[in-house]
Write a protein that holds these residues in place. Structure first.
Motif, PDB file in Angstrom:
ATOM      1  N   LEU A  81       0.928  -1.272  -0.244  1.00 35.89           N
ATOM      2  CA  LEU A  81      -0.007  -0.150  -0.023  1.00 35.89           C
ATOM      3  C   LEU A  81       0.915   1.246  -0.102  1.00 35.89           C
ATOM      4  CD1 LEU A  81      -2.299  -1.051   2.991  1.00 35.89           C
ATOM      5  CD2 LEU A  81      -2.595  -1.520   0.561  1.00 35.89           C
ATOM      6  N   ASN A  82       0.786   2.167  -0.950  1.00 34.84           N
ATOM      7  CA  ASN A  82       1.491   3.351  -0.983  1.00 34.84           C
ATOM      8  C   ASN A  82       0.656   4.511  -1.745  1.00 34.84           C
ATOM      9  OD1 ASN A  82       3.396   5.045  -0.530  1.00 34.84           O
ATOM     10  ND2 ASN A  82       5.131   3.784  -1.740  1.00 34.84           N
ATOM     11  N   HIS A  83       1.128   5.661  -1.790  1.00 36.58           N
ATOM     12  CA  HIS A  83       0.769   6.559  -2.684  1.00 36.58           C
ATOM     13  C   HIS A  83       1.899   6.895  -3.858  1.00 36.58           C
ATOM     14  CE1 HIS A  83       2.529   8.863  -0.108  1.00 36.58           C
ATOM     15  NE2 HIS A  83       1.857   8.589   1.073  1.00 36.58           N
ATOM     16  N   GLY A  84       1.409   7.535  -4.917  1.00 34.77           N
ATOM     17  CA  GLY A  84       2.474   7.730  -5.822  1.00 34.77           C
ATOM     18  C   GLY A  84       1.844   8.894  -6.808  1.00 34.77           C
ATOM     19  N   MET A  85       2.705   9.560  -7.822  1.00 36.83           N
ATOM     20  CA  MET A  85       2.263  10.349  -8.884  1.00 36.83           C
ATOM     21  C   MET A  85       1.504   9.542 -10.068  1.00 36.83           C
ATOM     22  SD  MET A  85       2.825  12.850  -7.152  1.00 36.83           S
ATOM     23  CE  MET A  85       2.281  14.298  -8.239  1.00 36.83           C
ATOM     24  N   ASN A  86       0.277  10.320 -10.447  1.00 33.60           N
ATOM     25  CA  ASN A  86      -0.305   9.731 -11.305  1.00 33.60           C
ATOM     26  C   ASN A  86      -0.731  11.065 -12.493  1.00 33.60           C
ATOM     27  OD1 ASN A  86      -2.996   9.242 -13.045  1.00 33.60           O
ATOM     28  ND2 ASN A  86      -2.838   7.385 -12.109  1.00 33.60           N
ATOM     29  N   PRO A  87      -0.188  10.873 -13.632  1.00 33.49           N
ATOM     30  CA  PRO A  87      -0.247  12.071 -14.680  1.00 33.49           C
ATOM     31  C   PRO A  87      -1.745  12.703 -14.503  1.00 33.49           C
ATOM     32  CG  PRO A  87       0.680   9.987 -15.640  1.00 33.49           C
ATOM     33  CD  PRO A  87       0.487   9.677 -14.339  1.00 33.49           C
ATOM     34  N   ALA A  88      -2.773  11.836 -14.385  1.00 34.47           N
ATOM     35  CA  ALA A  88      -3.959  12.339 -14.721  1.00 34.47           C
ATOM     36  C   ALA A  88      -4.507  13.099 -13.466  1.00 34.47           C
ATOM     37  CB  ALA A  88      -4.974  10.916 -15.186  1.00 34.47           C
ATOM     38  N   VAL A  89      -4.465  12.566 -12.186  1.00 41.28           N
ATOM     39  CA  VAL A  89      -4.948  13.214 -10.952  1.00 41.28           C
ATOM     40  C   VAL A  89      -3.978  13.672  -9.966  1.00 41.28           C
ATOM     41  CG1 VAL A  89      -6.944  11.696 -11.000  1.00 41.28           C
ATOM     42  CG2 VAL A  89      -5.089  10.634 -10.019  1.00 41.28           C
ATOM     43  N   ILE A  99      -7.820 -21.439   1.263  1.00 40.41           N
ATOM     44  CA  ILE A  99      -7.577 -20.577   2.094  1.00 40.41           C
ATOM     45  C   ILE A  99      -6.213 -19.822   1.765  1.00 40.41           C
ATOM     46  CG2 ILE A  99      -6.794 -20.461   4.656  1.00 40.41           C
ATOM     47  CD1 ILE A  99      -8.756 -22.684   5.269  1.00 40.41           C
ATOM     48  N   GLU A 100      -6.491 -18.324   1.852  1.00 42.88           N
ATOM     49  CA  GLU A 100      -5.313 -17.875   1.553  1.00 42.88           C
ATOM     50  C   GLU A 100      -4.539 -16.796   2.666  1.00 42.88           C
ATOM     51  OE1 GLU A 100      -5.066 -15.487  -1.923  1.00 42.88           O
ATOM     52  OE2 GLU A 100      -5.829 -17.281  -3.229  1.00 42.88           O
ATOM     53  N   ASP A 101      -3.442 -16.523   2.524  1.00 39.95           N
ATOM     54  CA  ASP A 101      -2.845 -15.398   3.657  1.00 39.95           C
ATOM     55  C   ASP A 101      -2.592 -14.466   2.751  1.00 39.95           C
ATOM     56  OD1 ASP A 101      -2.961 -17.108   5.583  1.00 39.95           O
ATOM     57  OD2 ASP A 101      -0.643 -16.865   6.167  1.00 39.95           O
ATOM     58  N   TRP A 102      -2.826 -13.164   3.200  1.00 43.74           N
ATOM     59  CA  TRP A 102      -2.556 -11.922   2.480  1.00 43.74           C
ATOM     60  C   TRP A 102      -1.649 -11.047   3.408  1.00 43.74           C
ATOM     61  CZ3 TRP A 102      -7.170  -9.417  -0.604  1.00 43.74           C
ATOM     62  CH2 TRP A 102      -7.651 -10.290  -1.410  1.00 43.74           C
ATOM     63  N   GLU A 103      -0.449 -10.620   2.774  1.00 41.44           N
ATOM     64  CA  GLU A 103       0.494  -9.929   3.547  1.00 41.44           C
ATOM     65  C   GLU A 103       0.262  -8.388   3.125  1.00 41.44           C
ATOM     66  OE1 GLU A 103       3.207 -11.553   6.163  1.00 41.44           O
ATOM     67  OE2 GLU A 103       4.139 -10.068   4.781  1.00 41.44           O
ATOM     68  N   LEU A 104      -0.196  -7.506   4.151  1.00 42.50           N
ATOM     69  CA  LEU A 104      -0.576  -6.174   3.777  1.00 42.50           C
ATOM     70  C   LEU A 104       0.546  -5.329   4.188  1.00 42.50           C
ATOM     71  CD1 LEU A 104      -4.233  -6.543   5.254  1.00 42.50           C
ATOM     72  CD2 LEU A 104      -3.341  -6.842   2.620  1.00 42.50           C
ATOM     73  N   ILE A 105       1.237  -4.771   3.366  1.00 44.58           N
ATOM     74  CA  ILE A 105       2.359  -3.993   3.864  1.00 44.58           C
ATOM     75  C   ILE A 105       2.375  -2.508   3.380  1.00 44.58           C
ATOM     76  CG2 ILE A 105       4.806  -3.966   3.493  1.00 44.58           C
ATOM     77  CD1 ILE A 105       4.243  -6.687   2.291  1.00 44.58           C
ATOM     78  N   ASN A 106       2.224  -1.565   4.335  1.00 45.77           N
ATOM     79  CA  ASN A 106       2.290  -0.227   4.213  1.00 45.77           C
ATOM     80  C   ASN A 106       3.665   0.298   4.121  1.00 45.77           C
ATOM     81  OD1 ASN A 106       1.455   2.447   4.427  1.00 45.77           O
ATOM     82  ND2 ASN A 106       0.164   2.199   5.948  1.00 45.77           N
ATOM     83  N   ILE A 107       3.977   1.024   2.948  1.00 42.81           N
ATOM     84  CA  ILE A 107       5.341   1.595   2.721  1.00 42.81           C
ATOM     85  C   ILE A 107       5.120   2.912   2.674  1.00 42.81           C
ATOM     86  CG2 ILE A 107       6.167  -0.649   1.814  1.00 42.81           C
ATOM     87  CD1 ILE A 107       5.940   0.542  -0.902  1.00 42.81           C
TER      88      ILE A 107
END
Ligand code: C2O
Ligand code: CU
Length: 485
Positions: A368-376, A401-409
């Motif tokens: 999970l992160n944010h970044g630049m997007n030309p449109a918005v 059954i699944e494991d999800w690793e949620l990584i906030n960078i």
């Protein structure tokens, strides 16, 4: 329009919430504020199922409402802030005749309910244009957990705006948990937490671009559409509070002055036994179910919202877009009044058993992160990509059954929500999570790595997972999930 000839009835809820203190949003109470009896119109209407059917008309429209003593033009379901509370039981059929009288398209998501994801059920890909109608219909499985769920709009790009307008209501599934004698005996109350931003004419104020990046917050906090309501604890000195954070971005860090909470459920699912906690952090989307015990003498507990720092857009420094929820003063959300004469009820010792899940077949990573997007400009991303409605970002198989690793960078907290299936938290930053609980929304703090485990047991189809700071969701922090049979 409510059709009164239908069999289910509309009960007026929370009769004991008979008074509201008007006009004092903040901790500092103005002496001039008088407790004022509410007209019955201010109480949240309740629709309950009968003979296995919950059927109602629901209309989304802009309405003039009394928001804590102030006139406001908000987006409502059936003219109500919060929306009517819906109550059904496992096995019931739910039929909602929905009309969109907003000026924008919309739809409805049944947050936390384990129901079909396709057709006219919990299908966020439906789009109901202004002036159009749609009948939602689904069955709640007979083994569905009892709990506190909710409903709100979910049309990508408009979700934050429509929730910030007020569109949200509780959806209670009553079942096994509610039959536990101690819980049955307790006084039950419901708190829907929302925040709003109004101009001086009571119109919804626009959110600035930077506040969208952070996630919009309003300076008005409403509890059941009221300012700082009072709850009079009448029977037995034991209160069961179901609390929903229906704000698009605001986190609530809840505490009771002079008392602990006994938490019995998180999101829609009960714990195996009550847990004593002094504080509860409720991110957008999350619910909690707590018991509160009166002490021996008459008195009052104040329910406080404590400061919480959910991060900031670092490069801009603190200022407007940073530290939004970090005001130094706690805010009083509600008051609980109790009398000494009451004979105290006891807490339950056992709730519903929770089975740990077997090892997963698949492990996935989500950054999970944010970044630049030309449109918005700034965009919010999962694994480096903004949401694209035509892509299948994640494909899973039924009966796995699944494991999800949620990584906030990134530099902001992100509460992660998955539609349709509940999960268990396995570890946080590699440290095993000892508390066994089912959730549908989990906070991933900045810098944190949270591992969750999720069974896909039924309901094939396409749905989504996303950050429940709804501006982040609208700005791209969402993915499509295909569950294949
Ligand atoms: Cu309450 Cu997808 O959200
Ligand atoms: Cu987020």
């Amino acid at each position: 329009m409510v059709k009164l000839n239908r069999r289910q009835f509309i009960a007026l809820g929370t009769a004991s919430m008979g008074t509201a203190l008007v006009g004092n949003w903040l901790y500092q109470e103005k002496k001039s504020s008088q407790p004022k009896p509410l007209s019955s119109a201010n109480l949240t209407p309740v629709y309950q199922s009968s003979n296995g059917l919950l059927e109602l008309d629901l209309e989304a429209r802009e309405s003039l409402v009394n928001l804590g003593g102030q006139q406001a033009s908000l987006l409502t379901y059936n003219g109500q802030i919060p929306a009517p509370r819906l109550e059904a039981k496992p096995g019931d059929t739910v039929r909602i005749h929905f009309t969109n009288n907003l000026e924008q398209p919309t739809n409805i998501h049944y947050h936390g309910l384990h129901i079909p994801l396709v057709g006219n059920a919990d299908n966020v890909f439906l789009k109901i244009e202004p002036g159009k109608q749609l009948t939602y219909e689904f069955q709640i499985a007979s083994n569905h957990p009892s709990g506190t769920f909710w409903y709100h709009p979910h049309l990508h790009g408009l979700v934050a705006e429509q929730l910030f307008g007020g569109l949200a209501g509780m959806f209670i599934v009553r079942g096994e948990l509610d039959e536990i004698p101690e819980l049955k005996a307790a006084q039950e109350e419901f708190l829907v937490l929302q925040d709003f931003s109004l101009d001086n004419r009571g119109k919804r104020a626009d959110s600035a671009h930077m506040s969208l990046m952070m996630g919009r917050e309003g300076d008005i906090i409403a509890v059941n559409g009221q300012a700082n309501p009072s709850i009079n604890l009448l029977k037995g000195g034991l209160l069961r509070l179901r609390i929903l954070n229906a704000s698009p971005s605001r986190f609530y860090r809840l505490a009771l002055e002079d008392s602990a909470f006994y938490q019995i459920a998180t999101d829609g699912n009960s714990f195996s036994e009550p847990i004593e906690v002094n504080e509860l952090l409720l991110t957008p989307g999350q619910r909690t179910d707590v018991l509160v015990k009166a002490s021996q003498e008459s008195g009052q507990y104040r329910l406080l919202n404590l400061p919480y720092d959910r991060g900031s857009i670092g490069m801009m420094g603190g200022g407007m877009m940073g530290r939004r929820n970090n005001s130094d003063t706690p805010i009083v959300l509600a008051k609980i009044n109790y009398k000494s004469t009451v004979e105290s009820l006891t807490l339950p010792t056992k709730l519903a058993p929770i089975e740990p899940l077997p090892e997963p077949q698949t492990v996935r990573r989500f950054e999970l992160n944010h970044g630049m997007n030309p449109a918005v400009g700034m965009a919010f991303l999962i694994n480096g990509e903004p949401y694209d409605r035509d892509r299948l970002h994640t494909q899973v198989q039924l009966n796995t059954i699944e494991d999800w690793e949620l990584i906030n960078i990134g530099v902001m907290d992100h509460p992660f929500h998955i539609h349709g299936n509940a999960f268990q938290v396995i570890s946080r930053n590699g440290i095993p999570e000892l508390l066994l609980a089912w959730r549908d929304t989990v906070l991933v703090k900045r810098g944190e790595r949270v591992r969750i485990r999720m069974p896909f047991r039924d309901f094939a189809g396409k749905t989504v997972y996303h950050c429940h700071v709804l501006d982040h969701e609208d700005l791209g922090m969402m993915g499509n999930l295909m569950i294949s049979a």
